[in-house]
Design an enzyme around this catalytic site. Structure first.
Site, short mmCIF file in Angstrom:
data_model
loop_
_atom_site.label_atom_id
_atom_site.label_comp_id
_atom_site.label_asym_id
_atom_site.label_seq_id
_atom_site.Cartn_x
_atom_site.Cartn_y
_atom_site.Cartn_z
N CYS A 37 -1.06 -6.46 -0.63
CA CYS A 37 -0.38 -7.73 -0.85
C CYS A 37 0.63 -8.03 0.26
O CYS A 37 1.28 -9.07 0.24
CB CYS A 37 0.32 -7.71 -2.20
SG CYS A 37 1.19 -6.19 -2.54
N CYS A 106 3.05 -2.20 -7.74
CA CYS A 106 4.44 -2.47 -7.35
C CYS A 106 5.35 -1.30 -7.74
O CYS A 106 6.27 -0.95 -7.01
CB CYS A 106 4.96 -3.75 -8.02
SG CYS A 106 4.03 -5.21 -7.56
#
Lengths: 127, 174
Positions: A37, A106
């Site tokens: 990402c 994350c």
């Protein structure tokens, strides 16, 4: 996708954003990034001579979950020893923030940031 | 599915994109579902599937980044679904600095000049990576392919920067 309340809280009021003076000998830095990402995360720890984490700051360019994960760990590591901080698992972070499966990476990034900072600490200690 | 085979191209990072486009149009015509209007249901289904394959193949090979990923995928290295963490501090520091520059554009005295400068910097950096990558992707050694994977990961960060810069540039006109 709906963010949990805790993610939104950390995202809107991130704790401990910023940087320490990198020339301060008690400051160590962990830099990590997620190619999937393009997120970039910097975690800095201020560690005293007993190996206790006095303070922590972060700077993250990424999605809400990445910012919340790094904000959360700065709160968690403060006052902990290096060993205790190293024991923080991404699953703890994901659980606390109620991250959905697509955002688990994350929390992995945040765990890796702690590890990278501790590696920096160890390499500085070895000098 | 080997898309290079589908388009009769030699697997390589540097491909002739004009030739790719030409082969794409040929294949597209050959498998177009309209040509199978009077065929059996099964042939129609196959034509639809082939068309989807040809379209996927074209978009994969057209973009240098996904083309590079495809070459590694053919060698058994899947970068599309990985969640690896990059720890190259120097590289990440540079990424951080560029992200900070992107934030500064909004309150810069001459945003256009800053945008142009950043485009130029991103280009130089990405081109450098691409040149090294082209050589590594021709190799079959494990270590070269691992090095190629690292460069592709870096290109992904560069692609993200590019998208962000384009978004900021668009917002300038609003």
């Amino acid at each position: 996708m709906a963010y949990s309340e805790k993610v939104i809280d950390h995202y809107e009021n991130p704790r401990n954003v910023g940087s320490f003076d990198k020339n301060d000998p008690s400051v160590v830095t962990g830099m990590v990034g997620a190619p999937a990402c393009g997120d970039v995360m910097k975690l800095q720890l201020k560690i005293d001579d007993k190996g206790m984490i006095q303070d922590a700051k972060f700077k993250t360019y990424g999605c809400g979950s990445a910012i919340a994960s790094s904000s959360l760990i700065t709160e968690w590591v403060k006052g902990k020893s290096i060993e205790e901080a190293a024991a923080i698992k991404n699953t703890d972070i994901a659980e606390e923030l109620a991250l959905p499966p697509v955002k688990i990476h994350c929390s992995i990034l945040a765990e890796d940031a702690i590890k990278a900072a501790i590696e920096d600490y160890k390499s500085k200690q070895a000098k | 599915m080997n898309y290079f085979e589908l388009f009769s191209l030699t697997p390589s990072y540097d491909i002739d994109t004009a030739l790719l486009a030409e082969r794409y149009h040929e294949l597209q015509r050959a498998v177009h579902p309209d040509k199978f209007a009077n065929s059996s249901e099964q042939d129609k289904r196959i034509a639809v599937q082939r068309t989807a394959q040809v379209n996927d193949g074209f978009s994969t090979l057209k973009d240098p980044l996904s083309r590079a990923e495809h070459i590694l995928a053919l060698a058994g290295i899947d970068l599309r679904h990985e969640s690896t963490t990059v720890k190259d501090t120097q590289f990440l520091m540079q990424q951080m600095e560029w992200r900070e520059s992107l934030e500064d554009i909004a309150h810069s005295e001459d945003p256009d000049a800053m945008i142009a400068e950043l485009y130029a910097s991103f280009n130089v950096y990405s081109n450098c990576i691409s040149q090294d990558l082209a050589g590594l992707l021709l190799s079959h050694s494990e270590s070269d392919l691992a090095a190629a994977a690292d460069l592709i990961r870096k290109l992904k960060f560069m692609a993200k920067l590019q998208v962000e810069l384009e978004r900021i540039e668009d917002a300038q006109f609003d």
